[in-house]
Structures are given as C-alpha cells and as structure tokens.
Design an enzyme around this catalytic site. Structure first.
Site, PDB file in Angstrom:
ATOM      1  N   HIS A   1       0.852  -1.197   0.000  1.00  0.00           N
ATOM      2  CA  HIS A   1       0.000   0.000   0.000  1.00  0.00           C
ATOM      3  C   HIS A   1       0.884   1.242   0.000  1.00  0.00           C
ATOM      4  O   HIS A   1       1.976   1.250   0.581  1.00  0.00           O
ATOM      5  CB  HIS A   1      -0.910  -0.003   1.225  1.00  0.00           C
ATOM      6  CG  HIS A   1      -1.979   1.041   1.192  1.00  0.00           C
ATOM      7  ND1 HIS A   1      -1.742   2.359   1.527  1.00  0.00           N
ATOM      8  CD2 HIS A   1      -3.290   0.968   0.859  1.00  0.00           C
ATOM      9  CE1 HIS A   1      -2.864   3.044   1.415  1.00  0.00           C
ATOM     10  NE2 HIS A   1      -3.815   2.225   1.007  1.00  0.00           N
TER      11      HIS A   1
ATOM     12  N   GLU B   1      -3.518   2.291  -7.216  1.00  0.00           N
ATOM     13  CA  GLU B   1      -3.898   3.358  -6.294  1.00  0.00           C
ATOM     14  C   GLU B   1      -2.862   4.479  -6.361  1.00  0.00           C
ATOM     15  O   GLU B   1      -1.852   4.431  -5.656  1.00  0.00           O
ATOM     16  CB  GLU B   1      -4.054   2.834  -4.870  1.00  0.00           C
ATOM     17  CG  GLU B   1      -2.952   1.888  -4.397  1.00  0.00           C
ATOM     18  CD  GLU B   1      -2.720   1.984  -2.894  1.00  0.00           C
ATOM     19  OE1 GLU B   1      -3.626   2.387  -2.171  1.00  0.00           O
ATOM     20  OE2 GLU B   1      -1.593   1.661  -2.471  1.00  0.00           O
TER      21      GLU B   1
END
Length: 253
Positions: free
Chosen positions: A95, A165
């Site tokens: 992430h 992302e």
C-alpha cells in the site's frame, strides 16, 4: 463471470471496539448486496477476531499487511499462520502508505511470496506518487510491477490481484475527491505489462482494482467505464451508507 471484488481497508479505524462492532452490525443489514460481491474487510489487527466473527455471513477477512518472512520469531510481526487462524483470505501488500515509510519493491516481492506460500491472496498495490499528464507515470508503473512481481511463475501470478492506487488520490474527502482522467489507459497498461511478463492468458486472469478517492458520486463511472474489476476503499468503507452505495455501483448494469 467472476464476482466484482470490493476490499474495505479500515486502516487504523474505527477508534474503538464498540465502534467497530456497530459498523459491522450496520454492514450486516445489507448482507444480500454484499453476497453478490467478493467482499473483504481489512481491519486493524486487534479487530481481527471481531470482524471474523461478525462478518462471516457476508464478507471474508483480509489483512492490511503480511510479514516478509514465512517463519521465524519477530517482535511486532504477525505470523501468516496466525492471520490464517482467524480466516484471513487476502492481504494488502505494498500500500502506498507503507511504501511512503520505506517499503521497497524488493520487500513487497518477498511479502507476495509469503502470502502465496500461505494460501493468502496478495492484493499488490501499485501507483505513482504525484499527478502526471505527460504519461511519465507509465514507466514508474512498469518498474514497480516488474520489481514487485519478480521471480514469480505464471501459475503464481494467476493467484495475485493488483490494486492501482495513485498515492496522490488517496485520503481525499468526497468534496476534494480526484481520480486519474486516464484511468482506463492505466488499467490497459498494467495488463500489457503483465502480458509481457507472463503472457496474455495469465494477464487476463489477474483482476485489477482501483483505490483512491472512491466515492458514491464517482463509483458507477469508475466501475463501468475503466476496465477495473473492483475497488480498494479507504475512508468510505467506514461509512455504511457510502459503502453500500459503492457496492451497488459494482453490481448495477
């Protein structure tokens, strides 16, 4: 056709066990909707048992990270076997918030292999750090994907999911939400890199999710106009009404 994938990344929220229980109760009231998806909830570690128990009829458990070593004693780490004992089926790896504090592509690569050995699906996050209108982010994505997936076989990659992302789009409120104007191009580019590395047949099997300012106001367009297979949702996953609307956007025609 495989179900759309929806991943709720709670990050370090809600602020208490009671709030987490209340949110799960609210989510369970819409279980008929969530059963039409492959829904995963990634809570803070202290809430693993609670989420596992309260969501088993409509969602599966995910972790927000995984160790980089399969075995060994490490203070502060949670062993894959412990994660699996709670029913963890998916792990968010790489992430942008983890990468921002020093997680490298090489470390991500090791974590992916640990997840695969543990029969936990790696959801590998990739994305550029700043907005780009000149296409330079494509080379950044290429390097990130190649390094993160280095050493994997075609069979192994077919068990991986990718979350695109862009770091600059994460954590925005609905009012300030921004998404890449060329999201469909980025999705096609990721598929091309996967095809170059592992072949077209494998590339088509790898689901690509989008994460970054996913809101009820933009979820339908993102779900139906970009080639993605689902969402990785941050702050909106903590609001049961917003999350329901996002889920509905994935199953509506």
């Amino acid at each position: 056709m495989a179900k759309p994938i929806l991943v709720a990344n709670w990050k370090n929220q809600p602020g208490s066990l009671a709030e987490a229980r209340a949110l799960l109760t609210q989510l369970s009231r819409n279980s008929k909707i969530y059963k039409k998806l492959s829904l995963f909830i990634a809570p803070p570690l202290p809430y693993l048992e609670l989420v596992s128990r309260y969501s088993r009829n409509f969602a599966r458990l995910a972790s927000q990270d995984i160790p980089s070593e399969f075995q060994g004693t490490q203070t502060g780490e949670i062993a894959p076997d412990i994660l699996k004992s709670f029913g963890t089926r998916l792990s968010i790896i790489g992430h942008s918030e983890r990468r921002a504090v020093g997680e490298t592509n090489e470390l991500v690569s090791r974590k992916i292999k640990v997840a695969l050995r543990s029969n936990i699906t790696p959801l590998v996050s990739v994305g550029e750090k700043t907005p780009d209108t000149d296409g330079e982010h494509f080379e950044f994505l290429r390097q990130q994907l190649k390094a993160s997936l280095a050493g994997l076989t075609r069979q192994a990659v077919s068990r991986v999911a990718i979350a695109y992302e862009p770091a600059w789009a994460i954590g925005k409120t609905a009012k300030g939400a921004m998404v890449p104007i060329d999201l469909s191009e980025s999705v096609m580019f990721i598929k091309k890199i996967l095809a170059d590395m592992f072949g077209r047949r494998v590339a088509e099997r790898v689901p690509i999710l989008y994460g970054g300012s996913v809101e009820p106001s933009n979820a339908f367009a993102l779900a139906h106009e970009t080639g993605i297979k689902g969402f990785l949702v941050g702050h909106s996953s903590l609001d049961h009404k917003s999350f329901k609307a996002i889920a509905e956007s994935l199953i509506s025609k």
